[in-house]
Design a protein around this motif. Structure first.
Motif, PDB file in Angstrom:
ATOM      1  N   ARG A   1     -21.202  27.055  18.395  1.00 23.12           N
ATOM      2  CA  ARG A   1     -22.086  28.336  18.898  1.00 23.12           C
ATOM      3  C   ARG A   1     -21.320  28.524  20.465  1.00 23.12           C
ATOM      4  O   ARG A   1     -22.343  29.464  21.274  1.00 23.12           O
ATOM      5  CB  ARG A   1     -23.128  28.560  18.775  1.00 23.12           C
ATOM      6  CG  ARG A   1     -23.459  29.182  16.811  1.00 23.12           C
ATOM      7  CD  ARG A   1     -24.956  29.316  16.424  1.00 23.12           C
ATOM      8  NE  ARG A   1     -25.259  30.210  15.474  1.00 23.12           N
ATOM      9  CZ  ARG A   1     -25.559  31.157  14.935  1.00 23.12           C
ATOM     10  NH1 ARG A   1     -26.003  32.439  15.729  1.00 23.12           N
ATOM     11  NH2 ARG A   1     -25.431  30.693  13.630  1.00 23.12           N
TER      12      ARG A   1
ATOM     13  N   GLU B   1     -15.565  24.943   6.079  1.00 22.44           N
ATOM     14  CA  GLU B   1     -16.694  25.100   6.990  1.00 22.44           C
ATOM     15  C   GLU B   1     -17.312  26.276   7.051  1.00 22.44           C
ATOM     16  O   GLU B   1     -15.601  27.598   6.413  1.00 22.44           O
ATOM     17  CB  GLU B   1     -15.819  25.212   8.677  1.00 22.44           C
ATOM     18  CG  GLU B   1     -15.945  23.402   9.007  1.00 22.44           C
ATOM     19  CD  GLU B   1     -17.138  23.105   8.846  1.00 22.44           C
ATOM     20  OE1 GLU B   1     -17.539  23.301   8.782  1.00 22.44           O
ATOM     21  OE2 GLU B   1     -16.928  21.541   8.958  1.00 22.44           O
ATOM     22  N   PRO B   2     -17.810  26.698   6.972  1.00 21.47           N
ATOM     23  CA  PRO B   2     -18.793  28.734   6.558  1.00 21.47           C
ATOM     24  C   PRO B   2     -17.885  29.023   8.141  1.00 21.47           C
ATOM     25  O   PRO B   2     -18.265  28.796   8.472  1.00 21.47           O
ATOM     26  CB  PRO B   2     -20.418  28.558   7.037  1.00 21.47           C
ATOM     27  CG  PRO B   2     -20.633  26.774   7.199  1.00 21.47           C
ATOM     28  CD  PRO B   2     -19.451  26.168   6.883  1.00 21.47           C
TER      29      PRO B   2
ATOM     30  N   LYS C   1     -18.820  25.942  15.292  1.00 20.16           N
ATOM     31  CA  LYS C   1     -20.059  25.361  14.604  1.00 20.16           C
ATOM     32  C   LYS C   1     -21.639  25.406  15.558  1.00 20.16           C
ATOM     33  O   LYS C   1     -22.423  26.003  15.085  1.00 20.16           O
ATOM     34  CB  LYS C   1     -19.941  24.309  13.839  1.00 20.16           C
ATOM     35  CG  LYS C   1     -18.975  24.530  12.652  1.00 20.16           C
ATOM     36  CD  LYS C   1     -18.477  22.988  12.028  1.00 20.16           C
ATOM     37  CE  LYS C   1     -20.035  22.572  11.745  1.00 20.16           C
ATOM     38  NZ  LYS C   1     -19.861  21.419  10.749  1.00 20.16           N
TER      39      LYS C   1
ATOM     40  N   ARG D   1     -11.971  28.149   6.049  1.00 18.73           N
ATOM     41  CA  ARG D   1     -12.151  27.830   4.966  1.00 18.73           C
ATOM     42  C   ARG D   1     -11.307  26.568   4.479  1.00 18.73           C
ATOM     43  O   ARG D   1     -12.078  25.538   3.316  1.00 18.73           O
ATOM     44  CB  ARG D   1     -11.371  29.360   4.217  1.00 18.73           C
ATOM     45  CG  ARG D   1     -11.720  29.780   2.974  1.00 18.73           C
ATOM     46  CD  ARG D   1     -11.221  30.623   1.993  1.00 18.73           C
ATOM     47  NE  ARG D   1      -9.958  31.006   2.501  1.00 18.73           N
ATOM     48  CZ  ARG D   1      -9.002  30.110   2.311  1.00 18.73           C
ATOM     49  NH1 ARG D   1      -9.160  29.759   0.619  1.00 18.73           N
ATOM     50  NH2 ARG D   1      -7.736  30.514   2.015  1.00 18.73           N
TER      51      ARG D   1
ATOM     52  N   PHE E   1     -19.346  32.787   8.539  1.00 22.06           N
ATOM     53  CA  PHE E   1     -20.237  32.833   8.849  1.00 22.06           C
ATOM     54  C   PHE E   1     -22.120  31.661   8.695  1.00 22.06           C
ATOM     55  O   PHE E   1     -21.686  31.471   7.166  1.00 22.06           O
ATOM     56  CB  PHE E   1     -21.313  34.471   8.673  1.00 22.06           C
ATOM     57  CG  PHE E   1     -19.752  35.111   8.896  1.00 22.06           C
ATOM     58  CD1 PHE E   1     -19.154  35.559   9.994  1.00 22.06           C
ATOM     59  CD2 PHE E   1     -19.098  35.425   7.645  1.00 22.06           C
ATOM     60  CE1 PHE E   1     -18.479  36.711  10.324  1.00 22.06           C
ATOM     61  CE2 PHE E   1     -18.281  36.597   7.875  1.00 22.06           C
ATOM     62  CZ  PHE E   1     -17.690  36.814   8.982  1.00 22.06           C
ATOM     63  N   ASP E   2     -22.073  31.446  10.342  1.00 21.27           N
ATOM     64  CA  ASP E   2     -23.011  30.151   9.346  1.00 21.27           C
ATOM     65  C   ASP E   2     -24.755  30.482  10.401  1.00 21.27           C
ATOM     66  O   ASP E   2     -24.723  30.738  11.351  1.00 21.27           O
ATOM     67  CB  ASP E   2     -22.866  29.136  10.156  1.00 21.27           C
ATOM     68  CG  ASP E   2     -23.768  27.471   9.658  1.00 21.27           C
ATOM     69  OD1 ASP E   2     -24.395  27.999   8.936  1.00 21.27           O
ATOM     70  OD2 ASP E   2     -23.861  26.518  10.492  1.00 21.27           O
ATOM     71  N   TYR E   3     -25.344  31.738   9.996  1.00 25.26           N
ATOM     72  CA  TYR E   3     -27.091  32.121  10.116  1.00 25.26           C
ATOM     73  C   TYR E   3     -27.821  31.704  10.031  1.00 25.26           C
ATOM     74  O   TYR E   3     -27.708  30.680   9.639  1.00 25.26           O
ATOM     75  CB  TYR E   3     -26.926  33.681   9.134  1.00 25.26           C
ATOM     76  CG  TYR E   3     -26.213  34.733   9.561  1.00 25.26           C
ATOM     77  CD1 TYR E   3     -25.739  35.390  10.511  1.00 25.26           C
ATOM     78  CD2 TYR E   3     -25.214  34.860   8.080  1.00 25.26           C
ATOM     79  CE1 TYR E   3     -24.429  36.635  10.713  1.00 25.26           C
ATOM     80  CE2 TYR E   3     -24.044  35.942   8.826  1.00 25.26           C
ATOM     81  CZ  TYR E   3     -23.773  36.654   9.447  1.00 25.26           C
ATOM     82  OH  TYR E   3     -22.681  37.463   9.482  1.00 25.26           O
ATOM     83  N   THR E   4     -28.613  31.139  11.681  1.00 25.67           N
ATOM     84  CA  THR E   4     -29.959  30.716  11.651  1.00 25.67           C
ATOM     85  C   THR E   4     -31.023  31.407  10.443  1.00 25.67           C
ATOM     86  O   THR E   4     -30.796  32.575   9.944  1.00 25.67           O
ATOM     87  CB  THR E   4     -30.243  31.179  12.537  1.00 25.67           C
ATOM     88  OG1 THR E   4     -30.520  31.622  13.063  1.00 25.67           O
ATOM     89  CG2 THR E   4     -29.116  30.731  13.719  1.00 25.67           C
ATOM     90  N   SER E   5     -31.813  30.709   9.833  1.00 22.17           N
ATOM     91  CA  SER E   5     -32.889  31.562   8.854  1.00 22.17           C
ATOM     92  C   SER E   5     -33.448  32.561   9.353  1.00 22.17           C
ATOM     93  O   SER E   5     -33.834  33.403   8.970  1.00 22.17           O
ATOM     94  CB  SER E   5     -34.127  30.555   8.595  1.00 22.17           C
ATOM     95  OG  SER E   5     -34.137  29.563  10.030  1.00 22.17           O
TER      96      SER E   5
END
Length: 93
Positions: free
Chosen positions: A41, A68-69, A39, A64, A71-75
C-alpha cells in the motif's frame, strides 16, 4: 513525467542464470517492485502501474497472472464494507 534512472548491481552469475537480456531483467525487477509496493500500500494501483510501465488494465492483468489479489482489504475494511452493505439493504428494503 520525467523518468528517474536508477542503477542496481547484480552478481554476474545470478544474471546469467536468469536467462534474460539486461532489458528483460530490468523490466522484470521493475514490475516486481511495482507489485510489492502495491501490496504494501505504498503505491496506488495507478502509480504501481506507472512504475511497471503499464496501463492500469495491463497491471491488473499482470497482478492476476502473478497470482496477486487486485483488491486486498484488511479485516477492518471488510467489516466496514459489510456494515455499509447491511445498512444499504435496510434502506432499500
Amino acid at each position: 513525467m520525467q523518468p528517474y534512472t536508477m542503477t542496481i548491481q547484480m552478481p554476474y552469475d545470478v544474471f546469467i542464470h536468469l536467462h534474460k537480456s539486461r532489458i528483460e531483467a530490468a523490466q522484470d525487477i521493475q514490475r516486481q517492485a511495482a507489485i510489492r509496493y502495491y501490496k504494501m500500500r505504498t503505491l496506488s494501483l495507478g502509480k504501481a502501474a506507472e512504475l511497471a510501465d503499464m496501463t492500469r488494465f495491463e497491471f491488473i492483468d499482470y497482478l492476476r497472472f502473478n497470482g496477486e489479489p487486485i483488491f486486498d482489504y484488511t479485516s477492518d475494511e471488510l467489516s466496514e464494507i459489510h456494515e455499509d452493505a447491511a445498512k444499504l439493504e435496510e434502506i432499500l428494503g
